[in-house]
Design an enzyme around this catalytic site. Structure first.
Site, PDB file in Angstrom:
ATOM      1  N   GLN A 161       4.306  11.061   4.943  1.00  0.00           N
ATOM      2  CA  GLN A 161       3.211  11.262   5.898  1.00  0.00           C
ATOM      3  C   GLN A 161       3.777  11.528   7.281  1.00  0.00           C
ATOM      4  O   GLN A 161       4.914  11.138   7.540  1.00  0.00           O
ATOM      5  CB  GLN A 161       2.308  10.023   5.938  1.00  0.00           C
ATOM      6  CG  GLN A 161       3.031   8.800   6.513  1.00  0.00           C
ATOM      7  CD  GLN A 161       2.234   7.521   6.445  1.00  0.00           C
ATOM      8  OE1 GLN A 161       1.479   7.311   5.535  1.00  0.00           O
ATOM      9  NE2 GLN A 161       2.413   6.664   7.428  1.00  0.00           N
TER      10      GLN A 161
ATOM     11  N   HIS B 173       7.665  -2.149   2.142  1.00  0.00           N
ATOM     12  CA  HIS B 173       7.399  -0.721   1.962  1.00  0.00           C
ATOM     13  C   HIS B 173       8.670   0.082   1.661  1.00  0.00           C
ATOM     14  O   HIS B 173       8.733   0.822   0.689  1.00  0.00           O
ATOM     15  CB  HIS B 173       6.709  -0.123   3.196  1.00  0.00           C
ATOM     16  CG  HIS B 173       5.438  -0.829   3.581  1.00  0.00           C
ATOM     17  ND1 HIS B 173       4.609  -1.422   2.657  1.00  0.00           N
ATOM     18  CD2 HIS B 173       4.854  -1.033   4.790  1.00  0.00           C
ATOM     19  CE1 HIS B 173       3.557  -1.956   3.292  1.00  0.00           C
ATOM     20  NE2 HIS B 173       3.690  -1.740   4.587  1.00  0.00           N
TER      21      HIS B 173
ATOM     22  N   HIS C  96       0.811  -1.222   0.000  1.00  0.00           N
ATOM     23  CA  HIS C  96       0.000   0.000   0.000  1.00  0.00           C
ATOM     24  C   HIS C  96       0.844   1.272   0.000  1.00  0.00           C
ATOM     25  O   HIS C  96       0.354   2.338  -0.338  1.00  0.00           O
ATOM     26  CB  HIS C  96      -1.057  -0.013   1.111  1.00  0.00           C
ATOM     27  CG  HIS C  96      -0.531   0.305   2.478  1.00  0.00           C
ATOM     28  ND1 HIS C  96       0.199  -0.578   3.225  1.00  0.00           N
ATOM     29  CD2 HIS C  96      -0.649   1.422   3.233  1.00  0.00           C
ATOM     30  CE1 HIS C  96       0.507  -0.018   4.381  1.00  0.00           C
ATOM     31  NE2 HIS C  96       0.006   1.201   4.418  1.00  0.00           N
TER      32      HIS C  96
HETATM   33  C1  BG6 Z   1       1.405  -2.292   7.431  1.00  0.00           C
HETATM   34  C2  BG6 Z   1       2.119  -2.940   8.580  1.00  0.00           C
HETATM   35  O1  BG6 Z   1       1.837  -2.868   6.229  1.00  0.00           O
HETATM   36  O2  BG6 Z   1       1.688  -0.904   7.411  1.00  0.00           O
HETATM   37  C3  BG6 Z   1       1.735  -2.272   9.887  1.00  0.00           C
HETATM   38  O3  BG6 Z   1       1.800  -4.304   8.632  1.00  0.00           O
HETATM   39  C4  BG6 Z   1       1.908  -0.761   9.813  1.00  0.00           C
HETATM   40  O4  BG6 Z   1       2.513  -2.789  10.951  1.00  0.00           O
HETATM   41  C5  BG6 Z   1       1.256  -0.203   8.555  1.00  0.00           C
HETATM   42  O5  BG6 Z   1       1.329  -0.188  10.948  1.00  0.00           O
HETATM   43  C6  BG6 Z   1       1.566   1.274   8.364  1.00  0.00           C
HETATM   44  O6  BG6 Z   1       0.809   1.782   7.320  1.00  0.00           O
HETATM   45  P1  BG6 Z   1       0.425   3.310   7.286  1.00  0.00           P
HETATM   46  O7  BG6 Z   1      -0.218   3.500   5.946  1.00  0.00           O
HETATM   47  O8  BG6 Z   1      -0.495   3.544   8.432  1.00  0.00           O
HETATM   48  O9  BG6 Z   1       1.698   4.070   7.436  1.00  0.00           O
END
Ligand code: BG6
Length: 489
Positions: free
Chosen positions: A378, A241, A179
């Site tokens: 962010q 990520h 994501h």
């Molecule tokens: C997820 C992880 O992929 O991403 C989580 O499994 C993490 O541990 C999250 O909290 C963070 O996503 P974002 O979009 O809130 O920064």
């Protein structure tokens, strides 16, 4: 006619991700008129629930991104009427066949396109894919499956999972989500680099001293420890990520913006990375901390975590890309939970100006005089560039200041959630932001050896207090490469 209909099935509909992200994103797409005319959404899970109960559950999490948006309530009601619930087992072909029947009723003989979003634990993943793939779309419609990590926990298990999935689906049908690739500022990375003459020519070892990819959260696992303990922060954040951001950052110029061209370049640069050495990793785990009368828990206080767990909740690592563009440039990653703030950013530290006439005006700390480009993914999205500037006045004093693009000040429109973009792309068959299987293999190849070594040698994490800036080991690691973390200096 050849009108088509779209059926979206959220498998694992009562889970956290579905409630927090998937349904709200689908609603946002509906609100923005991005969904086709004929669409139906199915929630699928084991628990018994009626359509009405699903609608209540979903309605609790639907928000209009901008307060007091026009027709929001009305739109919500219309959207909820298109949501249905189906209770079944994840490994039951019969249950999926019944869902198929239900879908056919709604499709009413139109060309049927079907999207499954698998938001289920890894142990039932393959069963669910098998069952979903058996429901047949008709009339040349497509079937696509969105899958979420974990994609295995090392090279071997990931390869096995890929092999299993490919028994039921072609690579074209599999949409592996990361994501972070759907986040606005990550998408902007390529625009920034490839369409600005002042950046592209500087994007190499000649001008860039180091690059930092930093992720931090100001909360712990908070009940998700059961999943997390089996993976740890390196697999949870870095291998996916942060590495994806790094690949986009460092890749060569793709032939075009087509999905395959971009993914070809990403996989190339990841394959040029050296597997991480144990020496180049620092791990940490948060411990309990008392502050302002509140006691914040240790990681091992999480009921779902074993008391003697060595799983890292923090890690810092140095990565290297062995190619002509990046030879010798340290790429430093840092990711942690239960730290002092919530943030994700990319920091690009440039080299010193050779023979800088103003060196003496910086005192002894010349590192403070280098340019730094910061992309704040962010929160509070921003792109800013630290430059040296003369402090106005009769003397000659220099000051490092920011050229600042602050999204909230510059753009009035709200930034869509990452899941909105990714769901829309999957519906449109745009694969650019999804992970191809060879990319996944290359990503695991960099992390698997060091993960195994950490686990086999039972390396003890450095303990850091909940809410702190993380273990000092991260500073020593950076210092070995003459780097200072930009977020802390
Ligand atoms: C997820 C992880 O992929 O991403 C989580 O499994 C993490 O541990 C999250 O909290 C963070 O996503 P974002 O979009 O809130 O920064």
């Amino acid at each position: 006619g050849c009108e088509s209909s779209l059926s979206i099935t959220v498998v694992g509909a009562s889970g956290d991700l579905a409630k927090k992200k998937i349904f709200p994103a689908l609603f946002a797409l509906y609100y923005e008129d991005c969904l086709p005319k004929h669409f139906t959404i199915y929630g699928y899970a084991r628990s018994k629930m009626t359509d009405a109960e699903l609608r209540i559950m979903v309605s609790k999490t639907l928000t209009c991104r901008i307060d007091k948006r026009e027709n929001c309530g009305e739109k919500m009601d219309q959207f909820l009427k298109r949501c249905f619930y189906y209770s079944g087992h994840y490994d039951s072909q019969d249950n999926f066949a019944e869902l198929d029947k239900k879908m056919k009723e709604h499709e009413g003989g139109r060309i049927s396109n079907r999207l499954f979003y698998l938001s289920v634990p890894p142990n039932i993943f393959v069963d669910a894919v098998r069952c979903a793939s058996l429901t047949a779309s008709s009339g040349n419609g497509w079937t696509r499956v969105i899958v979420e990590k974990p994609f295995g926990r090392d090279s071997e298990s990931s390869a096995a999972l890929t092999k299993d999935l490919k028994q039921f689906l072609s690579e074209d049908q599999i949409f592996r989500i990361d994501h972070y690739l759907g986040k606005e500022l990550v998408e902007n990375l390529s625009v920034l680099r490839f369409s600005n003459l002042i950046f592209e020519p500087l994007w190499s070892r000649q001008y860039i001293r180091n690059v930092q990819l930093i992720f931090s959260e100001d909360f712990g696992t908070e009940g998700r420890g059961g999943y997390f303990d089996n993976y740890g922060i390196i697999r949870d954040i870095m291998q996916n990520h942060l590495l994806q951001i790094l690949a986009l950052f460092a890749m060569e110029t793709p032939v075009s913006l087509d999905a395959e061209d971009i993914r070809n370049e990403k996989v190339k640069v990841v394959r040029s990375m050296r597997p991480i050495q144990l020496d180049d990793v620092v791990i940490g785990q948060y411990k309990s901390h008392k502050k302002g009368g509140v006691t914040y828990p240790a990681y091992t206080d999480d009921m779902t975590v074993p008391k003697d767990s060595l799983t890292p909740t923090f890690a810092a690592a140095a990565l290297f890309i062995d190619n002509a563009r990046w030879d010798g440039v340290p790429f430093l990653m840092k990711a942690g939970k239960a730290l002092h703030n919530k943030s994700a950013e990319i920091r690009v530290q440039f080299r010193h100006v050779p023979g800088n006439l103003y060196n003496r005006n910086f005192g002894t700390d010349l590192d403070r005089a280098t340019n730094e480009l910061v992309i704040r993914v962010q929160p509070d999205e921003a792109v800013y560039l630290k430059i040296n500037n003369k402090v106005p006045g009769l003397g000659m004093r220099l000051d490092r200041s920011n050229l600042n693009l602050h999204y909230a000040a510059r753009y009035s429109k709200e930034i869509p959630d990452a899941y909105e973009r990714l769901l829309l792309d999957a519906i449109e068959g745009e694969r650019r932001l999804f992970i191809r299987s060879d990319e996944l293999d290359a990503a695991w190849a960099i992390f698997t050896p060091v993960l195994k070594e950490l686990e086999e040698k039972q390396i003890i994490p450095e303990y850091y207090p909940y809410g702190s800036r993380g273990p000092v080991g991260a500073h020593y690691l950076a210092a070995r490469y003459n780097v200072r973390w930009g977020d802390l200096s």
